[in-house]
Design an enzyme around this catalytic site. Sequence first.
Site, PDB file in Angstrom:
ATOM      1  CE  LYS A   1      -4.157  -1.387   2.317  1.00  0.00           C
ATOM      2  NZ  LYS A   1      -5.320  -1.389   3.389  1.00  0.00           N
TER       3      LYS A   1
ATOM      4  CG  ASN B   1      -8.173  -1.749   7.854  1.00  0.00           C
ATOM      5  OD1 ASN B   1      -7.157  -1.652   7.860  1.00  0.00           O
ATOM      6  ND2 ASN B   1      -9.053  -2.004   6.892  1.00  0.00           N
TER       7      ASN B   1
HETATM    8  N1  GLY Z   1      -2.065  -1.393   7.195  1.00  0.00           N
HETATM    9  C1  GLY Z   1      -3.262  -2.457   6.660  1.00  0.00           C
HETATM   10  C2  GLY Z   1      -2.750  -2.936   5.279  1.00  0.00           C
HETATM   11  O1  GLY Z   1      -1.835  -3.101   4.928  1.00  0.00           O
HETATM   12  O2  GLY Z   1      -3.755  -3.409   4.624  1.00  0.00           O
END
Ligand code: GLY
Length: 386
Positions: free
Chosen positions: A157, A259
Amino acid sequence: MPSVVNSLAATTRATCTVPVALGSRAYDVLIGPDLLSEAGRLIATRLGKAKCAVVTDENVARHHLATLEASLRAEGRLRGSIVLPAGEATKSFRELGPLCERLLELGVERGDLVVAFGGGVIGDLAGFAAGILRRGVRFVQIPTSLLAQVDSSVGGKTGINTPQGKNLIGVFHQPVMVIADTNVLTTLPEREMKAGYAEVAKYGLLGDAAFFGWLEKNWRSVFGNDTAALTRAIETSVKAKAAIVERDEHETGDRALLNLGHTFGHALESWTGYSSRLLHGEGVSIGMCLAYRLSEELGLCPKGSAARVSSHLRAVGLPTSIGDIPGAKASAPELVRLMGQDKKVRDGKLTFILVRDIGEAFITQDVAVERVTQFLVREIDTSRAA
Ligand code: GLY
Protein backbone atom coordinates in the site's frame (compact mmCIF):
# COMPACT_ATOMS: atom_id res chain seq x y z
CA MET A 1 -2.03 -18.33 11.41
CA PRO A 2 1.29 -19.80 12.67
CA SER A 3 1.87 -19.41 16.39
CA VAL A 4 5.01 -17.91 17.87
CA VAL A 5 5.04 -20.37 20.75
CA ASN A 6 6.15 -23.41 18.77
CA SER A 7 9.07 -21.63 17.24
CA LEU A 8 10.62 -19.94 20.26
CA ALA A 9 13.59 -22.30 20.12
CA ALA A 10 14.68 -20.58 16.94
CA THR A 11 15.13 -17.18 18.58
CA THR A 12 18.92 -17.40 18.58
CA ARG A 13 19.15 -16.94 14.80
CA ALA A 14 20.53 -13.53 13.89
CA THR A 15 18.49 -12.84 10.76
CA CYS A 16 15.26 -14.34 9.60
CA THR A 17 13.56 -14.18 6.24
CA VAL A 18 9.82 -14.03 5.72
CA PRO A 19 8.72 -14.65 2.13
CA VAL A 20 5.72 -12.77 0.76
CA ALA A 21 4.44 -15.19 -1.91
CA LEU A 22 2.77 -13.01 -4.55
CA GLY A 23 3.74 -14.83 -7.74
CA SER A 24 5.65 -12.52 -10.06
CA ARG A 25 5.57 -9.83 -7.33
CA ALA A 26 7.00 -12.10 -4.59
CA TYR A 27 9.66 -10.71 -2.26
CA ASP A 28 11.42 -11.38 1.02
CA VAL A 29 11.31 -9.46 4.28
CA LEU A 30 14.69 -9.72 6.03
CA ILE A 31 14.62 -9.08 9.79
CA GLY A 32 17.56 -8.85 12.17
CA PRO A 33 20.24 -6.68 13.78
CA ASP A 34 22.84 -4.70 11.79
CA LEU A 35 21.21 -5.22 8.39
CA LEU A 36 21.68 -1.56 7.46
CA SER A 37 25.40 -1.94 6.97
CA GLU A 38 24.64 -5.07 4.90
CA ALA A 39 22.04 -3.37 2.71
CA GLY A 40 24.40 -2.68 -0.22
CA ARG A 41 25.53 -6.30 -0.34
CA LEU A 42 21.98 -7.64 0.05
CA ILE A 43 20.73 -5.42 -2.76
CA ALA A 44 23.68 -6.24 -5.02
CA THR A 45 23.34 -9.99 -4.41
CA ARG A 46 19.58 -10.17 -4.77
CA LEU A 47 18.55 -7.41 -7.15
CA GLY A 48 21.14 -7.29 -9.91
CA LYS A 49 22.92 -4.25 -11.24
CA ALA A 50 20.41 -1.59 -10.25
CA LYS A 51 21.51 1.70 -8.72
CA CYS A 52 19.70 3.18 -5.76
CA ALA A 53 18.12 6.55 -5.00
CA VAL A 54 17.47 6.81 -1.28
CA VAL A 55 14.47 8.76 0.01
CA THR A 56 14.49 9.52 3.72
CA ASP A 57 13.57 12.16 6.31
CA GLU A 58 15.69 14.51 8.41
CA ASN A 59 15.45 12.45 11.61
CA VAL A 60 16.43 9.15 10.01
CA ALA A 61 19.14 10.88 7.96
CA ARG A 62 20.70 12.33 11.12
CA HIS A 63 21.05 8.92 12.78
CA HIS A 64 21.47 6.42 9.97
CA LEU A 65 21.91 7.79 6.45
CA ALA A 66 25.72 7.72 6.53
CA THR A 67 25.67 3.97 7.32
CA LEU A 68 23.27 3.17 4.47
CA GLU A 69 25.06 5.38 1.97
CA ALA A 70 28.46 3.83 2.86
CA SER A 71 26.99 0.37 2.40
CA LEU A 72 25.51 1.22 -1.03
CA ARG A 73 28.61 3.14 -2.11
CA ALA A 74 30.83 0.17 -1.26
CA GLU A 75 28.90 -1.82 -3.88
CA GLY A 76 28.86 1.06 -6.37
CA ARG A 77 25.05 1.27 -6.07
CA LEU A 78 24.36 4.79 -4.83
CA ARG A 79 22.86 7.38 -7.20
CA GLY A 80 22.13 9.81 -4.37
CA SER A 81 19.85 10.60 -1.46
CA ILE A 82 16.88 12.91 -1.00
CA VAL A 83 16.15 14.11 2.53
CA LEU A 84 12.60 15.34 3.21
CA PRO A 85 11.05 17.02 6.27
CA ALA A 86 9.93 14.55 8.95
CA GLY A 87 6.21 14.27 9.73
CA GLU A 88 2.83 13.35 8.29
CA ALA A 89 2.59 16.62 6.28
CA THR A 90 5.30 15.24 3.96
CA LYS A 91 2.81 12.66 2.62
CA SER A 92 1.26 15.23 0.30
CA PHE A 93 0.93 16.36 -3.32
CA ARG A 94 3.14 19.29 -2.34
CA GLU A 95 6.10 16.92 -1.70
CA LEU A 96 5.24 14.25 -4.29
CA GLY A 97 5.80 16.35 -7.42
CA PRO A 98 9.20 17.76 -6.43
CA LEU A 99 10.24 14.29 -5.16
CA CYS A 100 9.50 12.70 -8.56
CA GLU A 101 11.41 15.47 -10.32
CA ARG A 102 14.40 15.09 -7.99
CA LEU A 103 14.43 11.33 -8.58
CA LEU A 104 14.57 12.00 -12.33
CA GLU A 105 17.34 14.57 -11.79
CA LEU A 106 19.32 11.93 -9.90
CA GLY A 107 19.11 9.88 -13.10
CA VAL A 108 16.84 7.11 -11.85
CA GLU A 109 16.27 4.75 -14.78
CA ARG A 110 13.56 2.16 -15.33
CA GLY A 111 15.76 -0.66 -13.98
CA ASP A 112 16.90 1.26 -10.89
CA LEU A 113 15.62 1.14 -7.34
CA VAL A 114 14.02 3.74 -5.13
CA VAL A 115 14.93 2.99 -1.52
CA ALA A 116 12.28 4.12 0.97
CA PHE A 117 14.31 4.62 4.13
CA GLY A 118 12.14 5.74 7.03
CA GLY A 119 8.85 5.18 8.82
CA GLY A 120 5.37 4.86 7.36
CA VAL A 121 5.31 8.38 5.89
CA ILE A 122 8.47 7.88 3.84
CA GLY A 123 7.49 4.33 2.87
CA ASP A 124 4.08 5.42 1.60
CA LEU A 125 5.35 8.52 -0.23
CA ALA A 126 8.50 7.02 -1.77
CA GLY A 127 6.61 3.84 -2.69
CA PHE A 128 3.96 5.93 -4.47
CA ALA A 129 6.64 7.97 -6.27
CA ALA A 130 8.29 4.70 -7.39
CA GLY A 131 4.91 3.39 -8.54
CA ILE A 132 4.31 6.31 -10.90
CA LEU A 133 7.87 7.26 -11.91
CA ARG A 134 8.56 6.14 -15.51
CA ARG A 135 5.27 4.16 -15.17
CA GLY A 136 6.72 2.17 -12.29
CA VAL A 137 10.22 1.51 -11.00
CA ARG A 138 11.12 -1.06 -8.39
CA PHE A 139 11.53 -0.06 -4.77
CA VAL A 140 13.07 -1.42 -1.59
CA GLN A 141 11.62 -0.69 1.83
CA ILE A 142 14.06 -0.12 4.69
CA PRO A 143 11.60 0.65 7.52
CA THR A 144 13.00 2.44 10.56
CA SER A 145 10.01 2.46 12.94
CA LEU A 146 8.42 -0.54 14.62
CA LEU A 147 5.10 0.36 13.01
CA ALA A 148 6.66 0.39 9.54
CA GLN A 149 8.60 -2.83 10.16
CA VAL A 150 5.52 -4.82 11.22
CA ASP A 151 2.89 -3.21 9.03
CA SER A 152 3.25 -0.44 6.48
CA SER A 153 6.44 -1.64 4.72
CA VAL A 154 4.83 -4.98 3.83
CA GLY A 155 1.91 -5.42 1.46
CA GLY A 156 2.39 -2.72 -1.18
CA LYS A 157 0.00 0.00 0.00
CA THR A 158 1.46 3.38 -1.02
CA GLY A 159 -0.03 6.85 -1.16
CA ILE A 160 -0.48 10.34 0.19
CA ASN A 161 -3.00 12.32 2.25
CA THR A 162 -5.31 15.07 0.97
CA PRO A 163 -7.58 17.49 2.84
CA GLN A 164 -10.39 14.96 2.17
CA GLY A 165 -8.68 12.23 4.20
CA LYS A 166 -5.68 10.00 4.78
CA ASN A 167 -4.34 7.68 2.07
CA LEU A 168 -7.13 8.46 -0.38
CA ILE A 169 -4.68 8.84 -3.30
CA GLY A 170 -2.24 6.03 -4.01
CA VAL A 171 -1.46 2.76 -5.74
CA PHE A 172 -0.74 -0.81 -4.77
CA HIS A 173 2.95 -1.19 -5.61
CA GLN A 174 4.79 -4.05 -3.93
CA PRO A 175 8.41 -3.55 -2.86
CA VAL A 176 11.01 -5.98 -4.25
CA MET A 177 12.63 -6.43 -0.84
CA VAL A 178 12.11 -5.26 2.74
CA ILE A 179 15.09 -4.89 5.08
CA ALA A 180 14.07 -4.48 8.74
CA ASP A 181 17.12 -3.73 10.88
CA THR A 182 16.11 -4.17 14.52
CA ASN A 183 19.05 -2.04 15.71
CA VAL A 184 17.65 1.14 14.18
CA LEU A 185 14.73 0.88 16.61
CA THR A 186 17.11 1.81 19.44
CA THR A 187 17.00 5.45 18.27
CA LEU A 188 13.19 5.48 18.14
CA PRO A 189 11.47 7.61 20.82
CA GLU A 190 9.79 5.39 23.44
CA ARG A 191 6.33 6.76 22.63
CA GLU A 192 6.69 5.78 18.96
CA MET A 193 7.98 2.34 19.90
CA LYS A 194 4.90 1.80 22.06
CA ALA A 195 2.63 3.07 19.31
CA GLY A 196 4.19 0.55 16.90
CA TYR A 197 3.67 -2.18 19.49
CA ALA A 198 -0.10 -1.66 19.18
CA GLU A 199 0.18 -3.05 15.63
CA VAL A 200 2.22 -6.01 16.93
CA ALA A 201 -0.49 -6.80 19.49
CA LYS A 202 -3.06 -6.41 16.70
CA TYR A 203 -1.75 -9.55 14.94
CA GLY A 204 -2.28 -11.58 18.11
CA LEU A 205 -5.72 -10.10 18.69
CA LEU A 206 -6.96 -10.58 15.15
CA GLY A 207 -5.73 -14.10 14.45
CA ASP A 208 -3.24 -15.68 16.86
CA ALA A 209 -4.28 -16.04 20.52
CA ALA A 210 -1.03 -17.88 21.36
CA PHE A 211 1.00 -14.93 20.07
CA PHE A 212 -1.05 -12.55 22.23
CA GLY A 213 -0.38 -14.82 25.23
CA TRP A 214 3.33 -14.77 24.39
CA LEU A 215 3.28 -10.96 24.22
CA GLU A 216 1.58 -10.76 27.62
CA LYS A 217 4.51 -12.72 29.08
CA ASN A 218 7.35 -11.30 27.01
CA TRP A 219 6.57 -7.67 26.20
CA ARG A 220 9.24 -6.41 28.60
CA SER A 221 11.88 -8.34 26.64
CA VAL A 222 10.49 -6.94 23.38
CA PHE A 223 11.03 -3.42 24.75
CA GLY A 224 14.30 -4.29 26.49
CA ASN A 225 17.60 -5.11 24.88
CA ASP A 226 16.54 -8.62 23.95
CA THR A 227 17.12 -8.75 20.19
CA ALA A 228 15.80 -12.30 19.95
CA ALA A 229 12.44 -11.38 21.51
CA LEU A 230 12.13 -8.25 19.38
CA THR A 231 13.04 -10.14 16.21
CA ARG A 232 10.53 -12.86 17.12
CA ALA A 233 7.75 -10.32 17.64
CA ILE A 234 8.49 -8.62 14.31
CA GLU A 235 8.85 -11.92 12.45
CA THR A 236 5.54 -13.27 13.77
CA SER A 237 3.79 -10.01 12.88
CA VAL A 238 5.24 -9.95 9.36
CA LYS A 239 4.34 -13.62 8.81
CA ALA A 240 0.77 -12.87 9.84
CA LYS A 241 0.61 -9.87 7.55
CA ALA A 242 2.19 -11.77 4.64
CA ALA A 243 -0.35 -14.58 4.98
CA ILE A 244 -3.25 -12.11 4.79
CA VAL A 245 -1.75 -10.11 1.90
CA GLU A 246 -1.12 -13.36 -0.01
CA ARG A 247 -4.83 -14.24 0.38
CA ASP A 248 -6.14 -10.78 -0.52
CA GLU A 249 -3.55 -8.41 -2.00
CA HIS A 250 -6.02 -5.68 -3.01
CA GLU A 251 -8.29 -5.74 0.07
CA THR A 252 -11.44 -7.13 -1.45
CA GLY A 253 -11.96 -9.34 1.61
CA ASP A 254 -9.73 -10.68 4.39
CA ARG A 255 -7.15 -7.90 4.24
CA ALA A 256 -9.67 -5.67 6.00
CA LEU A 257 -8.99 -7.75 9.13
CA LEU A 258 -5.75 -5.76 9.40
CA ASN A 259 -7.95 -2.78 10.18
CA LEU A 260 -8.89 -4.12 13.62
CA GLY A 261 -9.16 -1.01 15.80
CA HIS A 262 -8.70 1.28 12.80
CA THR A 263 -12.31 2.43 12.16
CA PHE A 264 -12.48 3.87 15.68
CA GLY A 265 -8.78 4.78 15.61
CA HIS A 266 -8.95 6.78 12.36
CA ALA A 267 -11.95 8.74 13.66
CA LEU A 268 -10.02 9.58 16.85
CA GLU A 269 -6.95 10.58 14.83
CA SER A 270 -9.08 12.79 12.61
CA TRP A 271 -10.84 14.33 15.65
CA THR A 272 -7.44 15.17 17.23
CA GLY A 273 -6.28 16.70 13.93
CA TYR A 274 -3.55 14.06 13.33
CA SER A 275 -1.58 15.89 16.00
CA SER A 276 0.80 14.75 18.72
CA ARG A 277 -2.25 14.39 20.97
CA LEU A 278 -2.70 10.93 19.48
CA LEU A 279 -0.24 8.89 17.40
CA HIS A 280 -1.66 6.43 14.87
CA GLY A 281 -0.70 3.39 16.96
CA GLU A 282 -2.24 4.97 20.05
CA GLY A 283 -5.50 5.43 18.12
CA VAL A 284 -5.28 1.77 17.10
CA SER A 285 -4.73 0.75 20.73
CA ILE A 286 -7.87 2.60 21.86
CA GLY A 287 -9.71 1.38 18.76
CA MET A 288 -8.90 -2.27 19.50
CA CYS A 289 -10.12 -1.89 23.09
CA LEU A 290 -13.33 -0.31 21.76
CA ALA A 291 -13.77 -3.14 19.23
CA TYR A 292 -13.44 -5.70 22.04
CA ARG A 293 -15.78 -3.81 24.38
CA LEU A 294 -18.39 -3.33 21.62
CA SER A 295 -18.12 -7.03 20.69
CA GLU A 296 -18.65 -7.98 24.34
CA GLU A 297 -21.61 -5.63 24.63
CA LEU A 298 -23.16 -7.16 21.50
CA GLY A 299 -22.74 -10.62 23.05
CA LEU A 300 -20.30 -11.66 20.34
CA CYS A 301 -17.31 -12.49 22.50
CA PRO A 302 -16.79 -13.94 26.00
CA LYS A 303 -16.97 -11.58 28.99
CA GLY A 304 -13.52 -10.66 30.24
CA SER A 305 -11.80 -10.61 26.84
CA ALA A 306 -11.97 -6.81 26.60
CA ALA A 307 -10.55 -6.38 30.12
CA ARG A 308 -7.68 -8.74 29.25
CA VAL A 309 -6.84 -6.73 26.10
CA SER A 310 -6.96 -3.34 27.77
CA SER A 311 -5.04 -4.57 30.80
CA HIS A 312 -2.15 -5.69 28.56
CA LEU A 313 -2.07 -2.55 26.45
CA ARG A 314 -2.26 -0.35 29.55
CA ALA A 315 0.62 -2.28 31.16
CA VAL A 316 2.71 -1.52 28.09
CA GLY A 317 1.85 2.18 28.49
CA LEU A 318 -0.67 2.59 25.69
CA PRO A 319 -3.99 4.46 25.97
CA THR A 320 -7.01 2.17 26.16
CA SER A 321 -10.02 4.49 26.31
CA ILE A 322 -11.16 7.75 24.74
CA GLY A 323 -10.74 9.49 28.10
CA ASP A 324 -7.00 8.74 27.97
CA ILE A 325 -6.59 11.28 25.15
CA PRO A 326 -5.47 14.59 26.66
CA GLY A 327 -7.46 17.73 25.95
CA ALA A 328 -11.08 18.38 25.05
CA LYS A 329 -13.83 15.81 25.53
CA ALA A 330 -14.96 13.99 22.38
CA SER A 331 -18.53 13.94 21.05
CA ALA A 332 -20.04 10.62 20.02
CA PRO A 333 -22.01 11.94 16.99
CA GLU A 334 -18.88 13.72 15.77
CA LEU A 335 -16.81 10.52 16.02
CA VAL A 336 -19.52 8.57 14.16
CA ARG A 337 -19.56 11.26 11.45
CA LEU A 338 -15.77 10.97 11.12
CA MET A 339 -16.06 7.18 10.86
CA GLY A 340 -18.37 7.74 7.90
CA GLN A 341 -15.54 9.49 6.06
CA ASP A 342 -13.30 6.46 6.27
CA LYS A 343 -12.50 4.85 2.91
CA LYS A 344 -13.83 1.55 4.25
CA VAL A 345 -17.37 2.89 3.90
CA ARG A 346 -19.25 0.87 1.24
CA ASP A 347 -22.81 1.68 0.12
CA GLY A 348 -23.03 4.10 3.04
CA LYS A 349 -22.44 1.30 5.59
CA LEU A 350 -19.65 1.31 8.13
CA THR A 351 -17.36 -1.68 8.08
CA PHE A 352 -16.31 -2.87 11.52
CA ILE A 353 -13.79 -5.48 12.49
CA LEU A 354 -15.28 -7.17 15.55
CA VAL A 355 -14.18 -10.23 17.50
CA ARG A 356 -15.48 -13.59 18.68
CA ASP A 357 -12.56 -14.05 21.08
CA ILE A 358 -8.88 -13.19 21.51
CA GLY A 359 -7.35 -14.07 18.12
CA GLU A 360 -10.70 -14.33 16.29
CA ALA A 361 -11.59 -11.19 14.39
CA PHE A 362 -14.21 -10.95 11.66
CA ILE A 363 -15.52 -8.32 9.25
CA THR A 364 -19.08 -7.03 9.51
CA GLN A 365 -21.34 -4.28 8.20
CA ASP A 366 -24.18 -5.32 10.47
CA VAL A 367 -23.76 -2.87 13.33
CA ALA A 368 -26.43 -0.15 13.44
CA VAL A 369 -25.01 3.38 13.59
CA GLU A 370 -27.36 4.25 16.50
CA ARG A 371 -25.94 1.34 18.50
CA VAL A 372 -22.38 2.56 17.90
CA THR A 373 -23.37 6.11 18.88
CA GLN A 374 -24.92 4.91 22.18
CA PHE A 375 -21.83 2.81 22.85
CA LEU A 376 -19.53 5.80 22.27
CA VAL A 377 -21.64 8.07 24.49
CA ARG A 378 -21.07 5.60 27.36
CA GLU A 379 -17.37 5.25 26.49
CA ILE A 380 -16.87 9.03 26.52
CA ASP A 381 -18.68 9.35 29.86
CA THR A 382 -16.41 6.74 31.43
CA SER A 383 -13.03 8.38 31.63
CA ARG A 384 -11.18 5.07 31.92
CA ALA A 385 -13.17 1.94 31.14
CA ALA A 386 -12.35 -1.72 31.84
N1 GLY B 1 -2.11 -1.49 7.16
C1 GLY B 1 -3.16 -2.28 6.66
C2 GLY B 1 -2.86 -2.95 5.36
O1 GLY B 1 -1.72 -2.95 4.93
O2 GLY B 1 -3.73 -3.49 4.75
